[in-house]
Design an enzyme around this catalytic site. Structure first.
Site, mmCIF file in Angstrom:
data_model
loop_
_atom_site.group_PDB
_atom_site.id
_atom_site.type_symbol
_atom_site.label_atom_id
_atom_site.label_comp_id
_atom_site.label_asym_id
_atom_site.label_seq_id
_atom_site.Cartn_x
_atom_site.Cartn_y
_atom_site.Cartn_z
ATOM 1 N N GLY A 36 -4.856 18.855 -12.968
ATOM 2 C CA GLY A 36 -5.256 19.286 -11.637
ATOM 3 C C GLY A 36 -5.614 18.110 -10.767
ATOM 4 O O GLY A 36 -5.875 17.007 -11.247
ATOM 5 N N GLY A 38 -7.651 17.235 -6.838
ATOM 6 C CA GLY A 38 -8.384 17.719 -5.676
ATOM 7 C C GLY A 38 -9.062 16.578 -4.963
ATOM 8 O O GLY A 38 -8.724 15.408 -5.163
ATOM 9 N N PHE A 40 -11.886 15.406 -5.478
ATOM 10 C CA PHE A 40 -12.632 14.582 -6.427
ATOM 11 C C PHE A 40 -11.769 13.532 -7.103
ATOM 12 O O PHE A 40 -12.265 12.546 -7.647
ATOM 13 C CB PHE A 40 -13.243 15.466 -7.526
ATOM 14 C CG PHE A 40 -12.202 16.255 -8.292
ATOM 15 C CD1 PHE A 40 -11.501 15.690 -9.331
ATOM 16 C CD2 PHE A 40 -11.932 17.563 -7.945
ATOM 17 C CE1 PHE A 40 -10.532 16.409 -10.023
ATOM 18 C CE2 PHE A 40 -10.968 18.294 -8.622
ATOM 19 C CZ PHE A 40 -10.269 17.712 -9.659
ATOM 20 N N GLY A 41 -10.449 13.720 -7.135
ATOM 21 C CA GLY A 41 -9.564 12.867 -7.917
ATOM 22 C C GLY A 41 -8.640 13.730 -8.744
ATOM 23 O O GLY A 41 -8.053 14.682 -8.237
ATOM 24 N N VAL A 43 -7.738 15.472 -12.955
ATOM 25 C CA VAL A 43 -8.122 15.759 -14.345
ATOM 26 C C VAL A 43 -6.870 15.641 -15.197
ATOM 27 O O VAL A 43 -5.822 16.205 -14.871
ATOM 28 C CB VAL A 43 -8.720 17.173 -14.493
ATOM 29 C CG1 VAL A 43 -9.013 17.468 -15.969
ATOM 30 C CG2 VAL A 43 -9.992 17.302 -13.674
ATOM 31 N N ASP A 176 -20.961 26.395 -7.133
ATOM 32 C CA ASP A 176 -19.530 26.536 -6.862
ATOM 33 C C ASP A 176 -18.860 27.423 -7.909
ATOM 34 O O ASP A 176 -17.770 27.119 -8.385
ATOM 35 C CB ASP A 176 -18.867 25.161 -6.817
ATOM 36 C CG ASP A 176 -17.501 25.194 -6.115
ATOM 37 O OD1 ASP A 176 -17.265 26.149 -5.346
ATOM 38 O OD2 ASP A 176 -16.690 24.283 -6.336
#
Length: 274
Positions: A36, A38, A40-41, A43, A176
């Protein structure tokens, strides 16, 4: 480091900001797949080169508040929480574009003109690729609301509650909770993940507002004064999606709108979520 020809594991493909450096991520792990991406960076699914065990590694640009997620994960050990193993920081980032085996602009944009940039690596338990969002979407393709879905939903809901109850017992607010952040373990058990917005449940703490995913956010999150009960609002919306066929974002939005109206009415002189 020299990239190996015809090696699709890309184990030596990383961005070096200054000179040649030993990269812990690619020296200890074999990157297999990007799970994934997003804000944030990214995974990654990886395999430990020595142990031959697969893990998930979250890679993002380091900020001081990033350690809040690490501190929280290190404080949690529960069957229904994604397990944390360790973290480290590097001067170099790792980005793998699956389409052309090139770097993503994310890594370069955080390093260009800033030699002091750091990247945070978080090693965690590897979960199934499909999230609860995928599970719900698959169930919504079925023509009827069968009893099997309800039985499975009850089990999933109970495990989510167990995980959230544990998070709250450790004095944390997730902030979240949503189907995309709820995963499944190897035995199909629920695993709550993505603690990037976690905060402490301290009544005296002034919190940032409007943090989370708008479609699952409690109405009081527009004010700095709120507590763990915002997680309960999100839980209610998730339970509704588990049990009822909501095939479009518009239908989900109508449910949230109704929940917000009812909650706002109760907030005027009445303690909610009791």
């Amino acid at each position: 480091l020299q990239q190996q020809s015809n090696d699709h594991s890309l184990s030596n493909n990383f961005n070096v900001s200054q000179g040649v450096a030993v990269h812990r991520f690619t020296s200890e792990f074999e990157p297999l797949e990007r799970l994934g991406k997003g804000a944030f960076g990214s995974v990654y699914k990886v395999r430990d080169k020595k142990l031959k065990i697969e893990y998930a590694v979250k890679v993002g640009c380091y900020k001081e508040k990033s350690l809040r997620e690490v501190r929280t994960l290190s404080d949690l050990f529960h069957r229904n929480i994604v397990r944390y193993y360790t973290f480290w920081m590097q001067d170099t980032g790792y980005e793998w574009d699956l389409r052309d085996d090139s770097y993503d602009s994310y890594a370069s944009s955080h390093h260009e003109g800033n030699s002091e940039s750091k990247f945070l690596y978080i090693q965690m338990e590897l979960c199934a690729k499909n999230t609860l969002r995928d599970w719900i979407d698959e169930k919504n393709k079925e023509s009827v609301q069968d009893s099997k879905r309800r039985e499975e939903s009850l089990r999933i809901a109970q495990e989510i509650v167990c995980g959230v109850e544990y998070i709250h017992s450790k004095n944390h607010i997730h902030r979240d909770l949503k189907p995309a952040n709820i995963m499944f373990g190897v035995e199909g058990e629920v695993k709550i993940g993505d603690f990037g917005l976690v905060t402490s449940d301290d009544d005296d703490e002034e919190r940032t507002v409007c943090k989370g995913t708008p479609s699952y956010m409690a109405p009081e999150q527009v004010r700095w004064k709120y507590n763990r009960k915002v997680d309960m609002f999100a839980l209610g919306l998730i339970f509704f999606e588990l049990l009822w066929k909501l095939s479009t974002g518009y239908e989900r939005a109508k449910v949230r709108f109704t929940a917000v109206i009812l909650t706002t009415v109760h907030m005027h002189g009445v303690i909610i979520y009791q």
